[in-house]
Write an enzyme that holds these catalytic residues in place. Structure first.
Site: not given
Ligand code: TIU
Length: 226
Positions: A23, A71, A128, A161
């Site tokens: 991500d 994401e 994802k 994530c």
């Molecule tokens: N990629 C991921 O970690 N998504 C999140 O929403 N992370 C946060 O720390 N918010």
């Protein structure tokens, strides 16, 4: 190939170890995206870009498997549970229009991986809907098709994530190593806690190593896919 790691040496099988970059999207790293809408200081994540780029170059030079995840949700948000969209009181919610397009929606500018880490043709790109990259995605089949048994992780955010995906990977039988400098969190104390949690109890989730340790091990072995 042996990598100096915590809690003990990580045995990396050349060619069967995928680099999994979680991500590294504008939505988390740049102002105006999903991360900022949640109230975070997104500048904290920038330092993970260059170390991740170094890993990416090393994997590409050897022709080893690379996975990029994003994401993201479909434009109609059918894959975004109301529990996720409605959580808390963010400045903008998933699907709302922002300066980089609709937040966390596939195909919008903010959903792109940052230019320095843009995927190349032939690399695996996984969209994802969850925090974990195995949930509701073809990731496991893609890894199996390439004979991947070990995973080296980079990306953001460490305790959300990245950690979720490492735990999913652990339960699916993958040995996983997280590269310290190539991951970041909006909360430095959560990053530190995550690294400690991963390696405690004899590596209950996996391993952690420095970027230098990974690159040193790779450089000391002859390049090649096998
Ligand atoms: N990629 C991921 O970690 N998504 C999140 O929403 N992370 C946060 O720390 N918010």
């Amino acid at each position: 190939m042996k990598i100096d790691a915590q809690p003990f040496t990580f045995e990396l099988p050349p060619g069967r170890t995928a680099l999994v970059i979680i991500d590294m999207q504008r939505d988390f790293i740049e102002p105006g995206g999903f991360g900022a809408a949640l109230g975070n200081d997104v500048s904290l994540l920038e330092s993970a870009i260059a170390p991740t780029q170094a890993l990416l170059q090393a994997w590409r030079a050897r022709g080893w498997p690379v996975v990029h995840t994003r994401e993201s949700h479909a434009p109609d948000l059918h894959d975004c549970p109301p529990a996720k969209r409605d959580r808390g009181q963010p400045a903008l919610r998933i699907g709302d229009p922002g300066p980089m397009g609709r937040l966390l929606v596939r195909g919008e500018p903010g959903n792109d991986i940052v230019p320095a880490l843009a995927p190349l043709p032939g690399e695996i790109v996984i969209d994802k809907p969850g925090k974990g990259a195995f949930y509701a995605t073809p990731l496991q089949q893609a890894l199996q098709a390439r004979g991947v048994t070990h995973l080296v992780f980079a990306g953001v955010t460490t305790e959300v994530c990245v950690q979720t995906t490492m735990r999913e990977a652990n339960d699916r039988g993958y040995d996983s190593l997280l590269v310290d400098e190539a991951t970041q969190s909006y909360f430095p104390e959560f990053k530190a806690a995550t690294l400690a949690m991963i390696t405690a109890q004899g590596g209950i989730v996996g391993w952690v190593a420095s970027l230098a340790a990974v690159l040193q091990a790779l450089d000391s072995a002859a390049p090649g896919p096998a």
